[in-house]
Design a protein around this motif. Structure first.
Motif, PDB file in Angstrom:
ATOM      1  N   HIS A 195       1.167   8.368   1.016  1.00 24.19           N
ATOM      2  CA  HIS A 195       0.295   9.107   1.935  1.00 24.19           C
ATOM      3  C   HIS A 195      -0.654   8.176   2.699  1.00 24.19           C
ATOM      4  O   HIS A 195      -1.227   8.573   3.716  1.00 24.19           O
ATOM      5  CB  HIS A 195      -0.539  10.149   1.182  1.00 24.19           C
ATOM      6  CG  HIS A 195       0.285  11.124   0.410  1.00 24.19           C
ATOM      7  ND1 HIS A 195       1.027  12.111   1.013  1.00 24.19           N
ATOM      8  CD2 HIS A 195       0.501  11.246  -0.921  1.00 24.19           C
ATOM      9  CE1 HIS A 195       1.657  12.812   0.086  1.00 24.19           C
ATOM     10  NE2 HIS A 195       1.358  12.302  -1.095  1.00 24.19           N
ATOM     11  N   ILE A 196      -0.816   6.953   2.212  1.00 25.25           N
ATOM     12  CA  ILE A 196      -1.784   6.027   2.801  1.00 25.25           C
ATOM     13  C   ILE A 196      -1.397   5.652   4.231  1.00 25.25           C
ATOM     14  O   ILE A 196      -2.239   5.197   5.020  1.00 25.25           O
ATOM     15  CB  ILE A 196      -1.984   4.778   1.906  1.00 25.25           C
ATOM     16  CG1 ILE A 196      -3.395   4.208   2.066  1.00 25.25           C
ATOM     17  CG2 ILE A 196      -0.950   3.715   2.174  1.00 25.25           C
ATOM     18  CD1 ILE A 196      -4.466   5.036   1.461  1.00 25.25           C
ATOM     19  N   GLY A 197      -0.141   5.889   4.598  1.00 23.27           N
ATOM     20  CA  GLY A 197       0.301   5.607   5.960  1.00 23.27           C
ATOM     21  C   GLY A 197      -0.526   6.336   7.009  1.00 23.27           C
ATOM     22  O   GLY A 197      -0.637   5.866   8.147  1.00 23.27           O
ATOM     23  N   ALA A 198      -1.142   7.458   6.644  1.00 23.06           N
ATOM     24  CA  ALA A 198      -1.997   8.185   7.582  1.00 23.06           C
ATOM     25  C   ALA A 198      -3.236   7.372   7.957  1.00 23.06           C
ATOM     26  O   ALA A 198      -3.879   7.654   8.966  1.00 23.06           O
ATOM     27  CB  ALA A 198      -2.410   9.531   6.994  1.00 23.06           C
ATOM     28  N   LEU A 218      -2.812   0.043  -6.968  1.00 23.37           N
ATOM     29  CA  LEU A 218      -2.194  -0.872  -6.020  1.00 23.37           C
ATOM     30  C   LEU A 218      -2.891  -0.798  -4.658  1.00 23.37           C
ATOM     31  O   LEU A 218      -3.108  -1.820  -4.008  1.00 23.37           O
ATOM     32  CB  LEU A 218      -0.697  -0.576  -5.879  1.00 23.37           C
ATOM     33  CG  LEU A 218       0.116  -1.548  -5.027  1.00 23.37           C
ATOM     34  CD1 LEU A 218      -0.085  -3.004  -5.477  1.00 23.37           C
ATOM     35  CD2 LEU A 218       1.583  -1.175  -5.073  1.00 23.37           C
ATOM     36  N   VAL A 219      -3.272   0.385  -4.244  1.00 23.86           N
ATOM     37  CA  VAL A 219      -4.005   0.540  -2.981  1.00 23.86           C
ATOM     38  C   VAL A 219      -5.337  -0.196  -3.069  1.00 23.86           C
ATOM     39  O   VAL A 219      -5.757  -0.847  -2.117  1.00 23.86           O
ATOM     40  CB  VAL A 219      -4.190   2.025  -2.610  1.00 23.86           C
ATOM     41  CG1 VAL A 219      -5.183   2.193  -1.465  1.00 23.86           C
ATOM     42  CG2 VAL A 219      -2.840   2.650  -2.241  1.00 23.86           C
ATOM     43  N   ALA A 266       0.834  -1.207   0.000  1.00 28.08           N
ATOM     44  CA  ALA A 266       0.000   0.000   0.000  1.00 28.08           C
ATOM     45  C   ALA A 266       0.867   1.254   0.000  1.00 28.08           C
ATOM     46  O   ALA A 266       0.584   2.217  -0.728  1.00 28.08           O
ATOM     47  CB  ALA A 266      -0.931  -0.004   1.200  1.00 28.08           C
ATOM     48  N   LEU A 267       1.936   1.250   0.804  1.00 28.16           N
ATOM     49  CA  LEU A 267       2.807   2.423   0.873  1.00 28.16           C
ATOM     50  C   LEU A 267       3.572   2.654  -0.424  1.00 28.16           C
ATOM     51  O   LEU A 267       3.847   3.796  -0.785  1.00 28.16           O
ATOM     52  CB  LEU A 267       3.760   2.289   2.059  1.00 28.16           C
ATOM     53  CG  LEU A 267       3.086   2.400   3.426  1.00 28.16           C
ATOM     54  CD1 LEU A 267       4.051   1.983   4.529  1.00 28.16           C
ATOM     55  CD2 LEU A 267       2.558   3.799   3.658  1.00 28.16           C
ATOM     56  N   THR A 308     -12.511   2.188   2.452  1.00 28.70           N
ATOM     57  CA  THR A 308     -12.385   3.595   2.827  1.00 28.70           C
ATOM     58  C   THR A 308     -11.100   4.180   2.255  1.00 28.70           C
ATOM     59  O   THR A 308     -11.067   5.313   1.779  1.00 28.70           O
ATOM     60  CB  THR A 308     -12.382   3.736   4.368  1.00 28.70           C
ATOM     61  OG1 THR A 308     -13.506   3.049   4.882  1.00 28.70           O
ATOM     62  CG2 THR A 308     -12.444   5.179   4.797  1.00 28.70           C
ATOM     63  N   MET A 309     -10.023   3.368   2.271  1.00 25.71           N
ATOM     64  CA  MET A 309      -8.747   3.832   1.724  1.00 25.71           C
ATOM     65  C   MET A 309      -8.854   4.095   0.227  1.00 25.71           C
ATOM     66  O   MET A 309      -8.259   5.034  -0.295  1.00 25.71           O
ATOM     67  CB  MET A 309      -7.647   2.801   1.977  1.00 25.71           C
ATOM     68  CG  MET A 309      -7.247   2.672   3.411  1.00 25.71           C
ATOM     69  SD  MET A 309      -5.799   1.614   3.620  1.00 25.71           S
ATOM     70  CE  MET A 309      -6.545   0.004   3.538  1.00 25.71           C
TER      71      MET A 309
END
Length: 138
Positions: free
Chosen positions: A76-79, A114-115, A70-71, A105-106
């Motif tokens: 930014h997805i780390g938030a 990829l996310v 994901a990263l 939600t992500m």
């Protein structure tokens, strides 16, 4: 859009916590954070605030392989990581509720393909963890 998956189980709070941890482990997640809201509210706001919430534990569940992918897809997805899992039971409740974040939600917040793949995989795993515990969907 709902943002959680939820079940209610006929387990006391402590048993629900133990079984949730095992169900997450069985799906490749580890618990990397833990927030005991009752204890925090008792310490910071007093027992009345804690009693209003009841037993309420937030587990930060992480599957390192999924998090890494994901990263790479969106730094930014780390938030939004780790995946939060809530186990809660108010005084007087007959069942304990277990909720996981809906990883979709992500996807709403990131345009990365990829996310989306990671969120779909995490969603399958989190739903499987809940399903393994039985209970009724909420």
């Amino acid at each position: 859009m709902t943002y959680t998956h939820s079940i209610s189980v006929d387990l006391d709070f402590s048993e629900a916590v133990d079984q949730t941890r095992q169900a997450l482990t069985d799906q490749g997640f580890g618990v990397i954070t833990e927030v005991d809201m009752r204890a925090t509210f008792t310490a910071k706001l007093g027992p009345e605030a804690a009693d209003a919430v009841g037993d309420y534990l937030i587990l930060g569940a992480c599957n390192p392989t999924l998090a890494s992918r994901a990263l790479v897809g969106d730094p930014h997805i780390g938030a939004l990581l780790p995946c939060n899992v809530v186990i809660r039971r108010s005084d007087g409740d007959e069942q304990t509720t277990i909720e996981t974040i809906d990883p979709a939600t992500m996807v709403e917040l990131s345009e990365s393909p990829l996310v989306r793949e990671v969120a779909d995989d995490a969603d399958r795993r989190l739903k499987a963890a809940l399903a393994s515990m039985g209970g009724s969907a909420g």
